[in-house]
Design an enzyme around this catalytic site. Structure first.
Site, mmCIF file in Angstrom:
data_model
loop_
_atom_site.group_PDB
_atom_site.id
_atom_site.type_symbol
_atom_site.label_atom_id
_atom_site.label_comp_id
_atom_site.label_asym_id
_atom_site.label_seq_id
_atom_site.Cartn_x
_atom_site.Cartn_y
_atom_site.Cartn_z
ATOM 1 N N LYS A 30 0.867 -1.177 0.000
ATOM 2 C CA LYS A 30 0.000 0.000 0.000
ATOM 3 C C LYS A 30 0.902 1.225 0.000
ATOM 4 C CE LYS A 30 -3.560 2.414 2.590
ATOM 5 N NZ LYS A 30 -4.473 2.367 3.741
ATOM 6 N N LYS A 47 -2.024 -1.499 -3.913
ATOM 7 C CA LYS A 47 -2.925 -0.363 -3.843
ATOM 8 C C LYS A 47 -2.133 0.929 -3.887
ATOM 9 C CE LYS A 47 -5.903 1.837 -0.523
ATOM 10 N NZ LYS A 47 -6.327 1.904 0.841
HETATM 11 C C1 PBG Z 1 -7.238 3.431 5.582
HETATM 12 C C2 PBG Z 1 -7.530 3.274 4.142
HETATM 13 C C3 PBG Z 1 -7.374 4.224 3.119
HETATM 14 C C4 PBG Z 1 -7.877 3.643 1.955
HETATM 15 C C5 PBG Z 1 -8.304 2.365 2.296
HETATM 16 N N1 PBG Z 1 -8.053 2.145 3.637
HETATM 17 C C6 PBG Z 1 -6.917 5.611 3.137
HETATM 18 C C7 PBG Z 1 -5.584 5.994 3.578
HETATM 19 O O1 PBG Z 1 -4.670 5.190 3.788
HETATM 20 O O2 PBG Z 1 -5.436 7.205 3.772
HETATM 21 C C8 PBG Z 1 -7.956 4.298 0.610
HETATM 22 C C9 PBG Z 1 -9.031 3.814 -0.282
HETATM 23 C C10 PBG Z 1 -9.377 4.724 -1.411
HETATM 24 O O3 PBG Z 1 -8.765 5.780 -1.629
HETATM 25 O O4 PBG Z 1 -10.316 4.364 -2.126
HETATM 26 N N2 PBG Z 1 -5.971 3.042 5.989
HETATM 27 ZN ZN ZN Z 2 -5.416 3.954 8.093
#
Ligand code: PBG
Ligand code: ZN
Length: 331
Positions: free
Chosen positions: A196, A249
């Protein structure tokens, strides 16, 4: 004899039926997972300004949305909760009466034929919007692990089919796996958000989940967009800790990461087409600058072609409907 080469790739592109037959990539509704935002209360459907067609939903309004996805053949929904109250530790994350456990129970009771994924992170539940507990201004990795594990068990108790940690703390899969096993859930799958990235593409989500950090950023735990080999280290570590599936992601801007992960592992590779990817397509389509449906399908095809077998996408239901009507359209 003609001077032209005998190889003419155009032969197999001559008709829709030929193209359909030789297609190397086939999207299917069962590979889509729809992200949904759950709020406490009744009869609430707050439109998310930056994500047209998406809402913060109370459980009574969520169920019909899940039912529509299930009817379209969508494989799963993933739930994000917006609690009534937030605190320093994010204690709402493991509240059995919180929006996510209640929603999981309601979906299970409805008997809908669709998997329910529970995202595990603290940022929707902490007053400061960080993904874990703070020590000074730093997210304390090891102090966060037991909290994530508690949240995972709460979602397991409610009946989730997949636990999906998105926090990017080191060692979280091991912590969650052992807590689930201790609670009797050794059969419950974990999909780790292994790679991520610290991404600007999450902008609209932070509106949707009300989870923007009050100060600072997530650069000390989420991955650096410059790196791809490091993604393989993350993936390998999560699998060693007991992850059943691994996620990359965002998706579209990270297709090289998806294909590198696909080439390295034999578990399902999941990709998350995030809020910013969705909103950019929607915004351009709303201006008539692109054909929204066409780019929706092309973006999902590209993610699948690069190696993802499962795609989290805000287009899930729409794309599933499109797939079932597509054949007649292309003739
Ligand atoms: C929380 C999380 C996020 C997303 C999924 N889980 C946001 C972040 O890390 O700030 C993003 C999903 C999206 O943008 O559709 N940790
Ligand atoms: Zn988070």
């Amino acid at each position: 004899m003609s001077m032209f080469p005998v190889v003419r790739p155009r032969r197999l592109r001559a008709s829709a039926k030929l193209r359909r037959m030789v297609a190397e990539t086939r999207l299917h509704p069962a590979m889509f997972v729809l992200p949904l935002f759950v709020v406490p209360g009744e009869d609430i459907a707050n439109p998310i300004r930056s994500m047209p067609g998406n809402f913060q939903l109370s459980i009574d309004r969520l169920i019909p949305v899940v039912a529509e996805a299930a009817a379209a053949g969508v494989g799963g929904v993933i739930l994000f909760g917006i609690p009534a109250e937030k605190d320093e530790e994010g204690t709402g994350a493991w509240d059995p009466a919180g929006p996510v456990p209640e929603a999981i129970r309601a979906i299970k009771e409805s008997g809908l034929d669709i998997t329910v994924w529970a995202d595990v992170c603290m940022c929707e539940y902490t007053s400061h919007g960080h993904c874990g507990v703070l020590r000074g201004e730093i997210v304390d990795n090891d102090a966060t692990l037991p909290l994530l594990a508690r949240a995972a068990v709460a979602y397991a108790d409610a009946g989730a089919d997949v636990i999906a940690p998105s926090d990017m703390m080191d060692g979280r899969v091991a912590a969650i796996r052992s807590a689930l096993d201790d609670a009797g859930y050794n059969e419950l799958a974990i999909c780790s958000y292994s790679a991520k990235y610290a991404s600007g593409y999450y902008g609209p989500f932070r509106d949707a989940a009300d989870s923007a950090p009050a100060f600072g950023d997530r650069n000390t735990h989420q991955m650096d967009p410059n790196n791809v080999r490091e993604a393989l280290v993350e993936v390998e570590q999560d699998l060693a800790e007991g992850a059943d599936m691994v996620m990359v992601k965002p998706a579209g801007p990270y297709l090289d990461v998806i294909s590198a992960v696909r080439a390295t592992v034999d578990v399902p590779v999941v990709a998350y087409q995030v809020s910013g990817e969705f909103s950019m397509i929607e915004a351009a389509a709303a201006n008539d600058w692109i054909d929204g449906d066409r780019v929706m399908m092309e973006s999902l095809t590209s993610i699948a072609r690069s190696g993802a077998g499962i795609i989290l996408t805000y287009f899930a239901t729409r794309a599933a409907h499109k797939l079932t009507t597509q054949k007649s359209e292309s003739q």
